[in-house]
Design an enzyme around this catalytic site. Structure first.
Site, PDB file in Angstrom:
ATOM      1  N   TYR A  68      10.959  15.633  -5.365  1.00  0.00           N
ATOM      2  CA  TYR A  68       9.631  15.013  -5.215  1.00  0.00           C
ATOM      3  C   TYR A  68       9.735  13.592  -4.685  1.00  0.00           C
ATOM      4  O   TYR A  68       8.913  13.167  -3.874  1.00  0.00           O
ATOM      5  CB  TYR A  68       8.860  15.052  -6.537  1.00  0.00           C
ATOM      6  CG  TYR A  68       8.163  16.380  -6.725  1.00  0.00           C
ATOM      7  CD1 TYR A  68       6.971  16.660  -6.056  1.00  0.00           C
ATOM      8  CD2 TYR A  68       8.711  17.370  -7.527  1.00  0.00           C
ATOM      9  CE1 TYR A  68       6.350  17.886  -6.198  1.00  0.00           C
ATOM     10  CE2 TYR A  68       8.092  18.597  -7.672  1.00  0.00           C
ATOM     11  CZ  TYR A  68       6.913  18.851  -7.005  1.00  0.00           C
ATOM     12  OH  TYR A  68       6.298  20.072  -7.129  1.00  0.00           O
ATOM     13  N   HIS A 124      -4.362  19.525  -6.381  1.00  0.00           N
ATOM     14  CA  HIS A 124      -3.003  19.623  -6.927  1.00  0.00           C
ATOM     15  C   HIS A 124      -2.393  18.261  -7.250  1.00  0.00           C
ATOM     16  O   HIS A 124      -1.182  18.120  -7.319  1.00  0.00           O
ATOM     17  CB  HIS A 124      -2.105  20.421  -5.965  1.00  0.00           C
ATOM     18  CG  HIS A 124      -2.540  21.862  -5.829  1.00  0.00           C
ATOM     19  ND1 HIS A 124      -2.167  22.683  -4.796  1.00  0.00           N
ATOM     20  CD2 HIS A 124      -3.339  22.623  -6.624  1.00  0.00           C
ATOM     21  CE1 HIS A 124      -2.707  23.884  -4.964  1.00  0.00           C
ATOM     22  NE2 HIS A 124      -3.431  23.870  -6.062  1.00  0.00           N
ATOM     23  N   CYS A 132       4.337  10.394 -18.038  1.00  0.00           N
ATOM     24  CA  CYS A 132       5.313  10.945 -18.967  1.00  0.00           C
ATOM     25  C   CYS A 132       5.090  12.454 -19.114  1.00  0.00           C
ATOM     26  O   CYS A 132       3.955  12.909 -19.263  1.00  0.00           O
ATOM     27  CB  CYS A 132       5.182  10.263 -20.330  1.00  0.00           C
ATOM     28  SG  CYS A 132       6.245  11.019 -21.570  1.00  0.00           S
TER      29      CYS A 132
HETATM   30  N1  APR Z   1      -2.211  23.670  11.748  1.00  0.00           N
HETATM   31  C1  APR Z   1      -2.838  24.491  10.874  1.00  0.00           C
HETATM   32  N2  APR Z   1      -2.177  25.306  10.034  1.00  0.00           N
HETATM   33  C2  APR Z   1      -0.843  25.298  10.064  1.00  0.00           C
HETATM   34  C3  APR Z   1      -0.105  24.467  10.933  1.00  0.00           C
HETATM   35  C4  APR Z   1      -0.864  23.624  11.813  1.00  0.00           C
HETATM   36  N3  APR Z   1      -0.256  22.801  12.684  1.00  0.00           N
HETATM   37  N4  APR Z   1       1.208  24.666  10.703  1.00  0.00           N
HETATM   38  C5  APR Z   1       1.307  25.590   9.748  1.00  0.00           C
HETATM   39  N5  APR Z   1       0.063  25.982   9.351  1.00  0.00           N
HETATM   40  C6  APR Z   1      -0.302  26.945   8.317  1.00  0.00           C
HETATM   41  C7  APR Z   1       0.710  28.029   8.074  1.00  0.00           C
HETATM   42  O1  APR Z   1       0.499  29.106   8.989  1.00  0.00           O
HETATM   43  C8  APR Z   1       0.399  28.420   6.636  1.00  0.00           C
HETATM   44  O2  APR Z   1      -0.607  29.420   6.595  1.00  0.00           O
HETATM   45  O3  APR Z   1      -0.381  26.239   7.101  1.00  0.00           O
HETATM   46  C9  APR Z   1      -0.159  27.142   6.027  1.00  0.00           C
HETATM   47  C10 APR Z   1       0.755  26.466   5.025  1.00  0.00           C
HETATM   48  O4  APR Z   1       0.895  27.277   3.914  1.00  0.00           O
HETATM   49  P1  APR Z   1       1.645  26.813   2.584  1.00  0.00           P
HETATM   50  O5  APR Z   1       2.952  26.192   2.926  1.00  0.00           O
HETATM   51  O6  APR Z   1       1.620  27.971   1.668  1.00  0.00           O
HETATM   52  O7  APR Z   1       0.726  25.611   2.044  1.00  0.00           O
HETATM   53  P2  APR Z   1      -0.555  25.669   1.117  1.00  0.00           P
HETATM   54  O8  APR Z   1      -1.424  26.820   1.454  1.00  0.00           O
HETATM   55  O9  APR Z   1      -1.149  24.306   1.159  1.00  0.00           O
HETATM   56  O10 APR Z   1       0.113  25.899  -0.282  1.00  0.00           O
HETATM   57  C11 APR Z   1      -0.684  25.851  -1.418  1.00  0.00           C
HETATM   58  O11 APR Z   1       1.189  25.902  -2.871  1.00  0.00           O
HETATM   59  O12 APR Z   1       3.328  25.168  -3.241  1.00  0.00           O
HETATM   60  C12 APR Z   1       2.019  25.056  -3.630  1.00  0.00           C
HETATM   61  O13 APR Z   1       0.922  23.258  -4.676  1.00  0.00           O
HETATM   62  C13 APR Z   1       1.513  23.653  -3.453  1.00  0.00           C
HETATM   63  O14 APR Z   1      -0.583  22.862  -2.591  1.00  0.00           O
HETATM   64  C14 APR Z   1       0.460  23.785  -2.385  1.00  0.00           C
HETATM   65  C15 APR Z   1       0.006  25.212  -2.556  1.00  0.00           C
END
Ligand code: APR
Length: 255
Positions: A68, A124, A132
């Protein structure tokens, strides 16, 4: 869709209440890796989903803490991209015209804010806040002093709480934990009252955030997805803009 059609433009123009749910994809073009992309360096062998749990912190506090802190240092070194900027501009424009654009984000970064936008709900939490892990007392820490881009540091133990001596943890929501109630309620209300809901850069996998857009269906407000690829919630969308947020959001906001 690969671009904004006349129908979509008209819809966006006529909306006086817009709600936007953003995810890691909106920060990807700034250089923040999304959660479900593979990792680099020290963290190559771990998935983000394995690190973002209370159990992981309990069993490997140094590893989770340092991951983190590394992400925090990386976020500090990157800048908002045209997707963040477009939402900030659009939000100001809506406010000036008596409307409202509410930003609800799953991201723990501050790139919406640094682009000049106001965020209604950080579902989130924030990677910049610490508390803590036992008594919950907020902890003030200096920013990490290593380079988030190049050298993932060796895992180091988290600092300890000045009150009870337990480990300090990042102020983010881990898998299996409750979302901050106030943020979730504010987000639900914004989606319920929106004329248009935009879902940008999220895989739609993580609950309950992924269900928020469904609240728009109660009023029949149209759902617009911005994502280069199909997501888990694409099928409930009325429009899917298949491209990067940094291109698609400015195109939408122009209307
Ligand atoms: N523009 C738009 N979308 C994009 C781009 C871009 N340039 N690049 C990637 N993506 C899309 C991907 O296709 C994918 O569907 O963004 C998405 C990212 O997905 P995740 O990594 O799963 O992120 P997220 O949906 O925010 O995850 C949700 O999971 O790990 C936990 O708490 C964490 O907030 C997070 C939550």
């Amino acid at each position: 869709l690969s671009g904004v059609t006349d129908e979509l433009a008209a819809l966006v123009r006529s909306a006086s209440r817009v709600a936007v749910l953003s995810g890691a994809g909106i920060s990807a073009e700034s250089g923040v890796p999304t959660f479900r992309e593979s990792q680099t360096g020290l963290w190559e062998e771990f998935s983000a989903e394995d690190l973002a749990t209370p159990e992981a912190f309990q069993h490997a506090p140094a590893l989770v803490w340092t991951w983190y802190r590394w992400r925090q240092s990386l976020i500090q070194q990157v800048a908002p991209n045209p997707g963040h900027a477009a939402l900030a501009r659009w939000q100001r424009g809506m406010a000036g015209a008596g409307g409202v654009l509410s930003i609800i984000t799953q991201n723990v970064d501050d790139l919406h804010e640094r682009a000049g936008a106001e965020v209604l709900a950080h579902l989130h939490g924030s990677i910049f806040e610490h508390r803590c892990a036992e008594c919950g007392k907020p902890a003030e820490l200096p920013p990490p002093d290593y380079d988030g881009f190049t050298a993932p540091p060796e895992p180091e133990q988290p600092p300890t709480c000045a009150c009870c001596g337990a480990f300090v943890r990042p102020g983010v929501v881990w898998f299996g934990e409750m979302l901050p109630m106030e943020a979730f309620e504010a987000a639900s209300a914004a989606v319920r009252s929106a004329d248009v809901v935009i879902v940008a850069g999220t895989s739609g996998i993580v609950q309950p955030a992924a269900s928020l857009p469904l609240l728009a269906l109660e009023r029949g407000a149209p759902l617009i997805e911005v994502n280069p690829v199909e997501s888990d919630i694409s099928e409930v969308m009325d429009f899917c803009l298949r491209g990067p947020a940094g291109e698609m959001l400015p195109a939408l906001a122009a209307h």
